[in-house]
Scaffold this motif. Structure first.
Motif, PDB file in Angstrom:
ATOM      1  N   SER A 420      39.631-106.630  49.698  1.00 62.44           N
ATOM      2  CA  SER A 420      40.597-105.906  50.361  1.00 62.44           C
ATOM      3  C   SER A 420      41.697-105.329  49.756  1.00 62.44           C
ATOM      4  O   SER A 420      42.059-104.183  49.730  1.00 62.44           O
ATOM      5  CB  SER A 420      41.016-106.676  51.739  1.00 62.44           C
ATOM      6  N   ASN A 424      41.842-101.420  48.232  1.00 65.27           N
ATOM      7  CA  ASN A 424      42.909-100.418  48.964  1.00 65.27           C
ATOM      8  C   ASN A 424      44.069-100.199  48.235  1.00 65.27           C
ATOM      9  O   ASN A 424      44.401 -98.863  48.079  1.00 65.27           O
ATOM     10  CB  ASN A 424      43.195-101.104  50.209  1.00 65.27           C
ATOM     11  N   GLN A 433      44.479 -93.588  50.465  1.00 66.42           N
ATOM     12  CA  GLN A 433      44.706 -94.348  51.243  1.00 66.42           C
ATOM     13  C   GLN A 433      46.215 -94.107  51.908  1.00 66.42           C
ATOM     14  O   GLN A 433      46.899 -93.684  50.594  1.00 66.42           O
ATOM     15  CB  GLN A 433      44.531 -95.787  50.858  1.00 66.42           C
ATOM     16  N   LEU A 438      46.626 -98.861  54.879  1.00 66.42           N
ATOM     17  CA  LEU A 438      46.371-100.098  53.917  1.00 66.42           C
ATOM     18  C   LEU A 438      46.577-101.409  54.473  1.00 66.42           C
ATOM     19  O   LEU A 438      45.831-102.288  54.519  1.00 66.42           O
ATOM     20  CB  LEU A 438      47.228 -99.857  52.572  1.00 66.42           C
ATOM     21  N   THR A 441      44.027-102.082  57.474  1.00 63.28           N
ATOM     22  CA  THR A 441      43.092-102.390  56.704  1.00 63.28           C
ATOM     23  C   THR A 441      42.682-103.789  56.284  1.00 63.28           C
ATOM     24  O   THR A 441      41.767-104.626  56.523  1.00 63.28           O
ATOM     25  CB  THR A 441      42.401-101.381  55.868  1.00 63.28           C
TER      26      THR A 441
END
Length: 453
Positions: A420, A424, A433, A438, A441
């Motif tokens: 992750s 990102n 992004q 960000l 997510t």
């Protein structure tokens, strides 16, 4: 803390399903964990490595000299103990940890995030050793991040499952010669002053920040978490890392931090190929004078004192407002003992030796550049004031005074860094992004990973 890099560094973990109880520990003197036990029994005498020949199997992180320097000295003092050491990049260790701990359990291992490892009974509960060696009398803050509740959560309380070789901390290293070229005679006192220094460096043709963000380890997590510390308090970030109920990383102050990081990216304050740069390349470029600042940890202090003697400084991340409290990624350089370790007692004896032996503490400062763990009144070696190590040690005291120590955001779950944060942050650099998405997510990934475990 990561490298960590640390601070901190990871891949999908192969989870060995072994129930949901916390890892059961063999008491000192036993060779295997006790099933269905929640802690090791206290002992009247601390274990040792004995006098018979013994080989400790260890799994260390590549590129960091402190563990091997300590093992070499340990063998000098305890010649019956030899070491069989395997080394890998932190990302590989993170990916391999569950399988290695289950299939070929080392006596001593550099650990990534530990919650899932505790949940799956892969780490030895160290409560018995803590009693036998007196670790429970050390400052509680040294052990907090290494304590876990039943089933591996929450962190910050419960039984002890790991110990640190030292208390590492991240901040800003800076090249004094390049700083002089832009008129920076003292470190920035506020975030605005840091922004001004970055702009002056860019205008002067100097790369403002040399950072890594390539491969499986997103090094922009270092400046991001430092920016989070500038904009908001440390406690909510620790709550999130410790998996406290209801904790979230998607907060207004953290959004300000990501937006500020994006402004740095768009302004060209990082080198153009930041998404292709690994940790070793970042270090080599900084040592070569190719950038003014570098977000990194005090574990490099001893190295920089040798490679850039007198030419490098260190400062904590400045607060958004002058005089504000400071915070930093600050965590133990975490090592644990496998639940199935053959020489657990000797490994525990080594960990205690690292924290209490005079020469070991010298090495912790000289090579590791960080404050060793151990009793509050333990011996501390003298460090010349002109060394960057002196600055990092002083900064650690400042963080303790402001109660600003945070664990690394990459340690919230076993997969959050590789799955992750890293992709990102790499997308943020590439313009694929937004700051808002960000955080949303990462929070969604975090919730999914907690639910899956």
């Amino acid at each position: 803390m990561a490298r960590r890099v640390r601070p901190g560094r990871a891949g999908a973990a192969l989870v060995i399903a072994m129930g949901t109880l916390a890892a059961a520990c063999a008491a000192p003197g036993s060779d295997s964990p006790r099933p269905a036990a929640t802690s090791a029994a206290p002992q009247s005498a601390a274990p040792t490595c004995g006098t018979a020949p013994i080989t400790l199997n260890a799994y260390f992180e590549t590129g960091f000299p402190l563990p091997k320097a300590l093992t070499t000295e340990f063998t000098k003092q305890h010649p019956n103990v030899t070491w069989n050491i395997r080394e890998d990049q932190f990302a590989v260790i993170t990916q391999n940890a569950p399988r290695v701990l289950a299939d070929n359990p080392p006596d001593l291992m550099r650990l990534p995030q530990v919650s899932e490892l505790v949940k799956d009974d892969l780490l030895k509960n160290l409560d018995g050793y803590a009693t036998a060696f007196g670790w429970d009398t050390w400052p509680a803050s040294q052990l907090e991040q290494l304590r876990l509740g039943p089933g591996g959560r929450p962190r910050g309380e419960g039984s002890l499952y790991a110990l640190g070789l030292n208390m590492s901390m991240t901040g800003l290293f800076y090249n004094k010669k390049l700083a002089a070229q832009i008129g920076m005679s003292t470190p920035p006192a506020t975030l605005a002053e840091l922004d001004q220094a970055l702009k002056k460096a860019k205008d002067a043709g100097i790369t403002p920040i040399v950072q890594f963000n390539g491969g499986a380890t997103g090094g922009l997590a270092f400046p991001l978490q430092n920016l989070m510390a500038s904009y908001g308090p440390a406690a909510p970030i620790n709550d999130w890392i410790y998996q406290k109920p209801g904790a979230t990383i998607d907060t207004p102050s953290n959004l300000q931090a990501v937006q500020h990081l994006e402004r740095w990216i768009k302004a060209g304050y990082f080198q153009k190929d930041v998404n292709a740069v690994d940790y070793a390349t970042m270090m080599s470029r900084f040592i070569d004078g190719q950038g003014l600042f570098m977000f990194n940890g005090d574990w490099e202090s001893g190295n920089l004192d040798k490679q850039m003697a007198g030419d490098v400084g260190f400062t904590l991340m400045p607060p958004a407002e002058e005089g504000g409290k400071r915070a930093a990624m600050s965590a133990p350089l975490t090592f644990g003992i496998a639940a199935g370790a053959k020489n657990a007692d000797c490994a525990a004896f080594f960990l205690n030796w690292v924290a209490t032996d005079k020469r070991a503490r010298d090495i912790g400062v000289e090579v590791g550049g960080s404050r060793p763990m151990g009793p509050a009144d333990a011996y501390m070696p003298a460090v010349s004031e002109d060394k960057v190590t002196a600055a990092t040690l002083a900064a650690g005291a400042d963080i303790a005074e402001d109660d600003g120590a945070m664990d690394f955001i990459a340690n919230a779950t076993g997969a959050i860094y590789a799955k992750s944060w890293t992709p990102n942050l790499q997308k943020l650099v590439a313009g694929q992004q937004t700051p808002q998405d960000l955080l949303k997510t990462v929070q969604a990934d975090y919730a999914g990973q907690l639910e899956g475990n």
